[in-house]
Design a protein around this motif. Structure first.
Motif, mmCIF file in Angstrom:
data_model
loop_
_atom_site.group_PDB
_atom_site.id
_atom_site.type_symbol
_atom_site.label_atom_id
_atom_site.label_comp_id
_atom_site.label_asym_id
_atom_site.label_seq_id
_atom_site.Cartn_x
_atom_site.Cartn_y
_atom_site.Cartn_z
ATOM 1 N N GLY A 65 0.828 -1.190 0.000
ATOM 2 C CA GLY A 65 0.000 0.000 0.000
ATOM 3 C C GLY A 65 0.863 1.241 0.000
ATOM 4 N N PHE A 66 0.963 1.877 -1.126
ATOM 5 C CA PHE A 66 1.817 3.052 -1.237
ATOM 6 C C PHE A 66 1.117 4.313 -0.745
ATOM 7 C CE2 PHE A 66 3.174 -0.025 -4.377
ATOM 8 C CZ PHE A 66 4.501 -0.183 -4.021
ATOM 9 N N ASN A 67 -0.220 4.277 -0.699
ATOM 10 C CA ASN A 67 -0.966 5.444 -0.244
ATOM 11 C C ASN A 67 -1.515 5.272 1.163
ATOM 12 O OD1 ASN A 67 -0.610 6.815 -2.707
ATOM 13 N ND2 ASN A 67 -2.253 5.617 -3.624
ATOM 14 N N ASN A 68 -1.252 4.118 1.775
ATOM 15 C CA ASN A 68 -1.720 3.865 3.128
ATOM 16 C C ASN A 68 -0.837 4.607 4.122
ATOM 17 O OD1 ASN A 68 -2.223 1.481 1.332
ATOM 18 N ND2 ASN A 68 -3.480 0.875 3.051
ATOM 19 N N ASN A 69 -1.393 4.830 5.312
ATOM 20 C CA ASN A 69 -0.530 5.364 6.362
ATOM 21 C C ASN A 69 0.111 4.177 7.086
ATOM 22 O OD1 ASN A 69 -2.179 4.522 8.609
ATOM 23 N ND2 ASN A 69 -3.528 6.242 8.176
ATOM 24 N N SER B 155 12.716 8.160 -2.975
ATOM 25 C CA SER B 155 12.355 8.138 -4.400
ATOM 26 C C SER B 155 13.209 9.115 -5.205
ATOM 27 C CB SER B 155 10.875 8.459 -4.581
ATOM 28 O OG SER B 155 10.584 9.731 -4.045
ATOM 29 N N SER C 32 10.333 7.068 1.191
ATOM 30 C CA SER C 32 9.493 8.196 0.768
ATOM 31 C C SER C 32 8.014 7.949 1.047
ATOM 32 C CB SER C 32 9.668 8.451 -0.732
ATOM 33 O OG SER C 32 10.996 8.762 -1.030
ATOM 34 N N ASN C 33 7.665 6.715 1.466
ATOM 35 C CA ASN C 33 6.261 6.420 1.741
ATOM 36 C C ASN C 33 6.143 5.415 2.888
ATOM 37 O OD1 ASN C 33 6.394 3.692 0.630
ATOM 38 N ND2 ASN C 33 6.502 4.677 -1.375
ATOM 39 N N SER C 34 4.934 5.216 3.344
ATOM 40 C CA SER C 34 4.704 4.367 4.512
ATOM 41 C C SER C 34 4.995 2.889 4.224
ATOM 42 C CB SER C 34 3.278 4.539 5.024
ATOM 43 O OG SER C 34 2.354 4.283 3.994
ATOM 44 N N TYR C 35 4.795 2.443 2.986
ATOM 45 C CA TYR C 35 5.130 1.056 2.659
ATOM 46 C C TYR C 35 6.633 0.829 2.824
ATOM 47 C CZ TYR C 35 5.655 -3.323 0.114
ATOM 48 O OH TYR C 35 5.975 -4.609 -0.232
#
Length: 160
Positions: free
Chosen positions: A75-79, A116, A130-133
């Motif tokens: 999940g790239f958009n998940n927190n 990223s 750069s993201n939560s995943y």
């Protein structure tokens, strides 16, 4: 009980190919899946990363020699809170059980642990997700490293 290799995420894209390879080589496999419709098929067992008791059950009922941990919630958009149970807590529980079994632990992480903005990464590049995943995968790596389990971490880049 025979010594077995446990593969989590065995019905996913990479995990299924790894499982097929090991089966062709004659390895005794236990393929973890959350898909209850196939658990009666050859070598599949119910293992849901969001159900810690299913992880504990697999280890209590089997002698595990090697763990290949490909299972994860992507999940790239998940927190981070949405990814915590399956990507961090479940990894911790699997590592703790691997330690009890003196099992070797292989972890599928990814280059997602780097920023990223990085154009090129190598073994000296400092992780900076750069993201939560990516953050959840890095937290899993850190736990593995400090746990005392015998391990190998693979930072896989994009597969497609």
């Amino acid at each position: 009980m025979k010594n077995k290799t446990l593969i989590t995420g065995s019905t996913g894209f990479i995990g299924s190919h790894i499982a097929n390879y090991f089966e062709k080589k004659g390895h005794q496999l236990l393929k973890g899946t959350k898909n209850k419709n196939i658990i009666n098929e050859k070598n599949y067992t119910y293992l849901n990363l969001s159900d810690i008791s299913s992880i504990e059950r697999v280890f209590s009922e089997n002698t595990i020699e090697t763990v290949i941990h490909f299972g994860a919630k992507i999940g790239f958009n998940n927190n981070l809170a949405e990814l915590q149970k399956e990507n961090v807590t479940a990894t911790q529980v699997i590592v703790e059980n691997a330690l009890k079994h003196d099992a070797f632990f292989v972890f599928a992480s990814g280059t997602i642990v780097y920023s990223s903005d990085e154009e090129y990464v190598n073994e000296f590049t400092i992780p900076n997700p750069s993201n939560s995943y990516g953050e959840s995968k890095l937290l899993g790596e850190k736990y593995i490293i400090q746990s005392g389990v015998r391990y190998c971490i693979h930072r896989i880049s994009g597969v497609f």
